[in-house]
Design an enzyme around this catalytic site. Structure first.
Site, PDB file in Angstrom:
ATOM      1  N   PRO A   8      -2.793 -12.381   9.853  1.00 43.46           N
ATOM      2  CA  PRO A   8      -3.117 -12.262  11.277  1.00 43.46           C
ATOM      3  C   PRO A   8      -3.454 -10.821  11.641  1.00 43.46           C
ATOM      4  O   PRO A   8      -2.915  -9.883  11.057  1.00 43.46           O
ATOM      5  CB  PRO A   8      -1.826 -12.721  11.970  1.00 43.46           C
ATOM      6  CG  PRO A   8      -0.748 -12.528  10.956  1.00 43.46           C
ATOM      7  CD  PRO A   8      -1.397 -12.785   9.628  1.00 43.46           C
TER       8      PRO A   8
ATOM      9  N   ASN B 197       0.853  -1.183   0.000  1.00 39.11           N
ATOM     10  CA  ASN B 197       0.000   0.000   0.000  1.00 39.11           C
ATOM     11  C   ASN B 197       0.891   1.236   0.000  1.00 39.11           C
ATOM     12  O   ASN B 197       2.118   1.130  -0.009  1.00 39.11           O
ATOM     13  CB  ASN B 197      -0.956  -0.011   1.200  1.00 39.11           C
ATOM     14  CG  ASN B 197      -0.217  -0.113   2.518  1.00 39.11           C
ATOM     15  OD1 ASN B 197       0.582   0.749   2.863  1.00 39.11           O
ATOM     16  ND2 ASN B 197      -0.484  -1.174   3.269  1.00 39.11           N
TER      17      ASN B 197
ATOM     18  N   LYS C   9     -14.260  -0.156  14.753  1.00 37.72           N
ATOM     19  CA  LYS C   9     -12.976  -0.862  14.792  1.00 37.72           C
ATOM     20  C   LYS C   9     -12.466  -0.984  16.217  1.00 37.72           C
ATOM     21  O   LYS C   9     -11.950  -2.036  16.608  1.00 37.72           O
ATOM     22  CB  LYS C   9     -11.953  -0.133  13.915  1.00 37.72           C
ATOM     23  CG  LYS C   9     -10.596  -0.823  13.874  1.00 37.72           C
ATOM     24  CD  LYS C   9      -9.654  -0.161  12.880  1.00 37.72           C
ATOM     25  CE  LYS C   9      -8.322  -0.898  12.808  1.00 37.72           C
ATOM     26  NZ  LYS C   9      -7.408  -0.331  11.787  1.00 37.72           N
TER      27      LYS C   9
END
Length: 398
Positions: free
Chosen positions: A304, A208, A338
């Protein structure tokens, strides 16, 4: 910052011992007094006369020198300093420290001291990566010993990798951070930063646009307040902050391993832009075009969740776990969700849509979300955002 400080410098036997001459010079330029101690092995690489000439002090060498014991016993010598620095810290000396051995002057001083200790490891890459050395390093960190380095680099033996002693300016910065009288002195904080690179084949990867600038700024600000910072960085475009213990990784799984190895810690700040997905079966060889225009089919597996893993620890969870949320819409709502989903204490949310210029830019505009609510900060430099966040962390850990 170092004016009037006394630093006990223990020099162990490694080729990097020659760098301690420059280290002494730079510390004295900053007003510090340096008292050198050498191991027998260190004398094979650097002479006590050279150390003494630069330090302007007697060099201590022998545990059983009765004159020295009468003038200043090893207990007093170990406690009269503001900081004990071991540079280079060899695998052997680190093993002695971890095991509590005291069979020479250096190891006895380290066992007898109640002064903060900073080590700069230096050894062959295979020695640094050996499970025994990793166990010893983890034990020393748990005992409160600070680390600076090691760095990746060329070895005297001709190999390349982690194990090279950190350069002198970085060690000086780490000494200044260790002696800083800030509110985070004595606290250990893990900071993740940068992107991760998830391989498709040996030459291609998924990534990214994260530059790592905000994470590096946070680590730098925390170190400036006196914290011992473990800086776990993916392949970032910015250099790691001086005065921190740098661990370089490539993938999300490597980052999780590095974070787990750095625990226990008082706080953890997860600023890295970790890839949510990886290619399930990365190709071992470069993928070739088939000539028919067919694109390869990539199967993905979930990476993960580092933030959720650490926030959910039943034992050894940091007192404060801070996550970052890079969003492009409904910033507050998504960040609140979140925080609940991950189980962390705070979320630092920002809008990284293309129009903001934040991703890869010099400024940031964030919202700090906690159980108490949401607080919007104005658009600031990333360094100023980091300083504000570091101060909040110091207040929370006080």
């Amino acid at each position: 910052m170092l004016s009037g400080k006394r630093i006990l410098l223990i020099v162990a036997g490694g080729i990097a011992a020659y760098k301690t001459l420059d280290l002494i010079r730079r510390l004295r330029e900053r007003g510090a007094a340096v008292i050198p101690v050498v191991t027998r092995a260190a004398e094979q690489f650097v002479t006590p006369l050279s150390l003494s000439a630069l330090a302007g002090e007697k060099v201590y060498r022998d545990l059983f020198d009765l004159t020295d014991e009468a003038e200043m016993g090893h207990i007093q010598l170990s406690r009269a300093a503001d900081l004990v620095v071991v540079a280079p810290a060899t695998a052997d000396l680190m093993a002695k420290m971890a095991g509590g051995h005291a069979d020479d002057l250096a190891s006895t001083l380290l066992l007898a001291t109640d002064t903060p200790v900073l080590v700069a490891p230096a050894m062959n890459v295979r020695m640094w990566q050996h499970p025994a050395t990793r166990r010893n390093a983890e034990a020393l960190r748990s005992d409160g010993v600070r680390f600076v380095g090691p760095n990746d680099g060329d070895m005297a033996c001709g190999e390349y990798g982690p194990g090279r002693m950190t350069e002198v300016p970085e060690i000086v910065a780490a000494i200044e951070a260790a002696l800083a009288g800030g509110p985070l002195r004595g606290k250990r904080i893990v900071v993740t930063s940068g992107p991760t690179h998830e391989p498709i084949d040996p030459v291609r990867y998924i990534a990214n646009r994260s530059s790592g600038a905000q994470g590096a700024a946070v680590a730098r600000a925390l170190a400036g307040l006196g914290a011992g910072v473990v800086f776990v960085s993916g392949p970032a475009a910015v250099p790691p902050p001086a005065g921190t213990e740098v661990v370089r990784v490539e993938t999300a799984r490597q980052m999780l391993e590095a974070v787990e190895a750095a625990l226990p810690a008082d706080a953890a700040v997860f600023a890295a832009a970790v890839a949510d997905w990886r290619v399930a079966n990365a190709a071992g060889q470069k993928m070739k075009k088939d000539g028919a225009g067919a694109a390869p089919a990539l199967e993905f597996a979930e990476n993960p969740d580092i933030l959720a893993t650490v926030a959910g620890l039943a034992e050894g969870r940091p007192r404060l776990v801070v996550g970052f949320a890079a969003e492009t819409e409904e910033i507050e709502a998504n960040a609140r969700a979140k925080r609940e989903r991950k189980g962390c204490d705070w979320i630092v949310a920002n809008d990284v849509s293309e129009a903001t210029g934040i991703m890869g830019g010099a400024e940031n505009e964030v919202m700090l979300i906690s159980a108490e609510g949401a607080e919007t900060w104005p658009r600031l430099s990333k360094d100023e955002v980091a300083r504000r966040l570091a101060q909040r962390i110091a207040e929370a850990l006080a």
